[in-house]
Design an enzyme around this catalytic site. Sequence first.
Site, PDB file in Angstrom:
ATOM      1  CG  ASN A  54      -0.785  -0.220   2.473  1.00 47.25           C
ATOM      2  OD1 ASN A  54      -0.319  -1.261   2.862  1.00 47.25           O
ATOM      3  ND2 ASN A  54      -1.047   0.777   3.286  1.00 47.25           N
ATOM      4  CG  ASP A  55      -0.169   4.171   2.750  1.00 46.08           C
ATOM      5  OD1 ASP A  55      -1.094   3.565   2.200  1.00 46.08           O
ATOM      6  OD2 ASP A  55      -0.259   4.660   3.884  1.00 46.08           O
ATOM      7  CD  GLU A 237      -5.699   6.350   6.762  1.00 45.01           C
ATOM      8  OE1 GLU A 237      -5.701   5.458   7.598  1.00 45.01           O
ATOM      9  OE2 GLU A 237      -5.897   6.144   5.557  1.00 45.01           O
TER      10      GLU A 237
HETATM   11  C1  FRU Z   1      -3.135   4.632   4.683  1.00 47.75           C
HETATM   12  C2  FRU Z   1      -2.786   3.853   5.940  1.00 47.75           C
HETATM   13  C3  FRU Z   1      -1.922   4.692   6.863  1.00 47.75           C
HETATM   14  C4  FRU Z   1      -1.195   3.660   7.670  1.00 47.75           C
HETATM   15  C5  FRU Z   1      -0.965   2.576   6.659  1.00 47.75           C
HETATM   16  C6  FRU Z   1      -1.014   1.189   7.213  1.00 47.75           C
HETATM   17  O1  FRU Z   1      -3.426   3.840   3.588  1.00 47.75           O
HETATM   18  O2  FRU Z   1      -3.961   3.427   6.583  1.00 47.75           O
HETATM   19  O3  FRU Z   1      -2.658   5.613   7.640  1.00 47.75           O
HETATM   20  O4  FRU Z   1      -0.003   4.144   8.222  1.00 47.75           O
HETATM   21  O5  FRU Z   1      -1.977   2.717   5.670  1.00 47.75           O
HETATM   22  O6  FRU Z   1      -0.624   0.253   6.274  1.00 47.75           O
END
Ligand code: FRU
Length: 528
Positions: A54-55, A237
Amino acid sequence: MKIQRYLISFLITLTFLFSSCTRQKSGESGTSETRYTEQHRPQFHFSPDSMWMNDPNGMVYYQGEYHLFYQHNPNSNVWGPMHWGHAISTDLVHWEHLPIALYPDSLGTIFSGSAVMDWNNSSGLGNGDEPPMVAIFTHHNHELENQESLQFQYQSIAYSLDKGRNWTKYPGNPVLDNPGIRDFRDPKVIWMEEADKWIMVLAAHDRVLFYSSPDLISWTMESEFGENIGAHGGVWECPDLFPLEAEEEQKWVLLVSINPGGPNGGSATQYFVGEFDGKNFHNENPGEEPLWLDYGKDNYAGVTWSDIPKQDGRRIFMGWMSNWQYANQVPTVRWRNAMTLPRELKLGKDDFGYMLRSVPVVETEKLRVGQIKLESGPVQGRNNVGPANKEADPLYEIDLLFEFDPEVAEEIEFGFVLESTQHEKVVAGYNTRSQELFIGRKQNSGNTDFSEHFPGVHSAPNQISELGEIRFHAFVDLSSIELFVDEGAVVLTELVFPESGFESIRLYGVHESVKLKEGVIYSLESTW
Ligand code: FRU
């Protein structure tokens, strides 16, 4: 068709199991020599060699290398215990996978965060030769979370003295403890020259908090921002804070991702433009409506690179090309999820205030391997206009300048259609009556049945231009479309899962006044 798809995914699983065994044996983790040929594998977007992503995290430039760390679960293709995966690039389009940079430890798993070069060794973590590269991230403690404590997220640091290859966690972690806020995460740190200190912007449930520090280790709270301002349909976030110039005037931009509550459902990124004095952020955009960085459903948690050299001067952004509504279900097997193209952010100003423009970085021009120039003239009655190179992968950059008569009272609609030999179809267009840009990825766009939130027509408001001109600039990979309209004033980023890409491009115009003023279609090459 379904049976065929299941068969294909069964075969892919088998291939994956086999290839991961051989990989483990040889100790490889995937290199830039790997040619990724699995179904739906993006060919010019970053995706992890295998398993979940993810991120984007810790994006920092140092000695000719753009570092990209990312939220990664190396053990499964769904979200789970978070690590920081790692890749580097020297040109923002070709990526090399490196070993995992940060592993979970006794304080928790490794959630999102940023990285900076501590040029003056303010942290004292350097060795006198190399400035430390310092990562600032959230430790997420699942045990505390299960005990129903509110204080299971806190901020920690780690450093590298060898160009991000090896990392040491700071023994005094966490450096910023949780004050009793359930969602307290995603630190983005910048060096603020005017204030001569480090500034951290941190997401705290439905707002952001600003902290400052002389040394990246001791942090003092400065202020908060966001209560009753902007979109509040979900938790805030992954913020980012940076200066940008608009017509020779410097402003501060605050990006804040929000989930859910995006303009087309699920996750999205809003932004604010104003002043930051080292303590407080003052929003200067007058409108009540939130400003969205991207109206498509698939650009989330994006932030910008740190330490881009002054002589380059760009503010370079990259987002996660997915949406929490279906990120765990998209139909890929060996790996899951990809990043957007890297984009340059620019600040503009119009009658409504300041606005961000996003354009693909100029390095994407390196991907062009062929082109066809389209004839200008009426759009109605045209047949296929592409692809430029029938032998190549269906990877395109499409640049079209449309003209229409803005005085016509009837509805005018125009744009382009991507179509596969299996008659899967995606439409990108503009409608003068609704004054909306849109991407239609309906049920016939490919595989959409993994989530009810996936298929649909996703739109962005766009006032009719008095000039009667609109430029569509789009990038089409095997499982995504990124549409940049009018130099990135409006952006729509959308995933799409056709069986094997879209083999044809067609223009359409529902009114005789619609003309193509200029048009080029480039064939692009795979970066893997
Ligand atoms: C955003 C998020 C962040 C967190 C991460 C966890 O997509 O929820 O806030 O740090 O992903 O994987």
